[in-house]
Design a protein around this motif. Structure first.
Motif, PDB file in Angstrom:
ATOM      1  N   GLN A 281       0.815  -1.214   0.000  1.00 15.94           N
ATOM      2  CA  GLN A 281       0.000   0.000   0.000  1.00 15.94           C
ATOM      3  C   GLN A 281       0.851   1.267   0.000  1.00 15.94           C
ATOM      4  N   VAL A 282       1.771   1.350   0.954  1.00 15.95           N
ATOM      5  CA  VAL A 282       2.573   2.564   1.101  1.00 15.95           C
ATOM      6  C   VAL A 282       4.028   2.190   1.353  1.00 15.95           C
ATOM      7  N   ALA A 283       4.938   2.825   0.626  1.00 13.72           N
ATOM      8  CA  ALA A 283       6.374   2.753   0.893  1.00 13.72           C
ATOM      9  C   ALA A 283       6.904   4.157   0.647  1.00 13.72           C
ATOM     10  N   MET A 284       6.963   4.976   1.721  1.00 14.37           N
ATOM     11  CA  MET A 284       7.140   6.426   1.570  1.00 14.37           C
ATOM     12  C   MET A 284       8.253   6.958   2.463  1.00 14.37           C
ATOM     13  N   LEU A 285       9.013   7.905   1.904  1.00 14.96           N
ATOM     14  CA  LEU A 285      10.027   8.647   2.626  1.00 14.96           C
ATOM     15  C   LEU A 285       9.813  10.122   2.330  1.00 14.96           C
TER      16      LEU A 285
END
Length: 399
Positions: free
Chosen positions: A117-121
């Protein structure tokens, strides 16, 4: 549950080197129940013969009634001067099997991913926030913000978005869809500081296709307003090139354009929400994944002018701090063929057993005409052109 991991040795394990003090949170939600409906189908796409044929009554364990079962890790590091470094990793869990769910892929078989779903920096400060990576689109957040059913898995604007896509030829095998979006890979989202209750998001998604900066690229701007006294407003403009198209076929032509306006107002125990969305392919070129192999059909629309309007309205009522009712009505119209229409009515009761645990009962009735197959619940297709009634009893727990 929260863990503040202060020692440098522990931070080194997480970040690869000893850094300044960080805060890391492990979180998640488990949501599941029993679903029963009087029609079912094997797939979404109305362009694949038999995929949306009525297979009859279905009773099953449904993973996700309010929302997905997932888990994640998020955290931030204070860099000083009001500046922070932030990250988030989040993925679905199949409550039925315990497996992680597939990430978007051009063709089957899709690859499972822990954080699909989310892989955020990103970074944030007084100037706003920038987030980079795979993200839930600001478009979806905006339409759910004013949706009378809060963008739920059962009977909401999310199901209407899926209904438009399935009618346009989406096979359900990828999160890359012909119209609108929920997830976007390789995205940068900039959020301006809140100004008088107004939040503005700008998203750019990179196509990452050799030879063209525009091939596969997407842009969106959303505006949300919350006056803190019950009024919410939302607006969206989304413009994407080569949606639901294999990279080898990408040309940079815009084929996915979405506009949306929504409003929601709560006073006392009552709430009312309404919205309008138009999703279309303005290119005149059919959107499709192409032929996967010689034995399979093309996955995509046979027409290059997909154009759908979706209207939504609903009311809510809070009986007590623990018990509330949410209703929603969703009408989809194919502007190119008036025979293709869908009307869905959903009603749900939530009962809060605690701050983290909710029991719910939801019911829905959808009347599909022509090639429309708007489903009662996300992830469980229904037959095209068939009227379906269904119920779900479930439990949701967050940690």
């Amino acid at each position: 549950m929260k863990y503040k991991l202060i020692p440098a040795a522990v931070l080194g394990l997480l970040a690869g080197s000893a850094l300044a003090q960080s805060s890391v949170t492990l979180y998640g939600t488990l949501d599941g129940g029993i679903l029963s409906q009087n029609s079912s189908a094997q797939g979404y796409s109305t362009t694949i013969p038999g995929a949306t044929a009525d297979k009859g009554h279905l009773t099953k364990f449904q993973d996700g009634g309010i929302g997905a079962s997932n888990w994640g890790i998020r955290g931030s590091e204070d860099l000083g001067g009001g500046l922070k470094a932030n990250f988030q990793l989040q993925g679905n869990i199949s409550l039925a099997t315990g497996a992680s769910n597939p990430i978007s892929g051009a063709v089957a078989p899709r690859t499972s991913a822990a954080f699909n779903q989310v892989a955020m920096l990103g970074m944030s400060g007084g100037w706003g926030e920038v987030k980079m990576g795979r993200q839930i689109s600001p478009l979806y957040y905006a339409v759910a913000f004013t949706d009378p059913r809060e963008g739920r898995y059962f009977g909401s604007i999310l199901g209407a978005m899926v209904g438009m896509n399935s009618s346009a030829g989406w096979a359900g095998t990828t999160t890359n869809v012909p119209l609108s979006t929920v997830y976007d890979d390789s995205s940068v989202v900039y959020t301006l500081p809140n100004m008088g209750g107004v939040t503005v998001n700008y998203q750019h998604t990179f196509g990452n296709i050799d030879g063209s900066a525009r091939a596969g690229a997407r842009d969106a701007i959303t505006m949300l307003y919350n006056n803190g006294a019950g009024l919410r407003l939302s607006a969206v403009y989304y413009n994407a090139a080569d949606s639901y198209t294999l990279p080898t076929n990408a040309t940079g032509k815009v084929n996915n354009r979405v506009t949306h306006l929504g409003a929601k107002y709560a006073w006392g125990q009552f709430s009312v929400g309404a919205g309008f969305m138009n999703a279309k392919n303005p290119s005149g070129v059919p959107a499709g994944m192409g032929v996967v192999n010689a034995a399979s059909p093309a996955l995509g629309s046979t027409a290059g002018n997909s154009n759908y309007d979706t209207w939504s309205v609903g009311v809510g009522y809070t009986f007590s701090p623990a018990l509330r009712l949410l209703t929603g009505y969703y009408h989809i119209k194919d502007k190119n063929n008036s025979a293709n229409q869908s009307d869905l009515l959903a009603v749900g009761m939530d009962y809060s057993l605690s701050k983290r645990t909710t029991a719910y009962l939801q019911a829905g009735h959808v009347k599909n005409k022509g090639t429309m197959n708007q489903a009662l619940v996300y992830g469980t297709p229904v037959a095209a052109g068939v009227t379906t009634t269904g119920y779900m009893l479930g439990l949701r727990h967050s940690f």
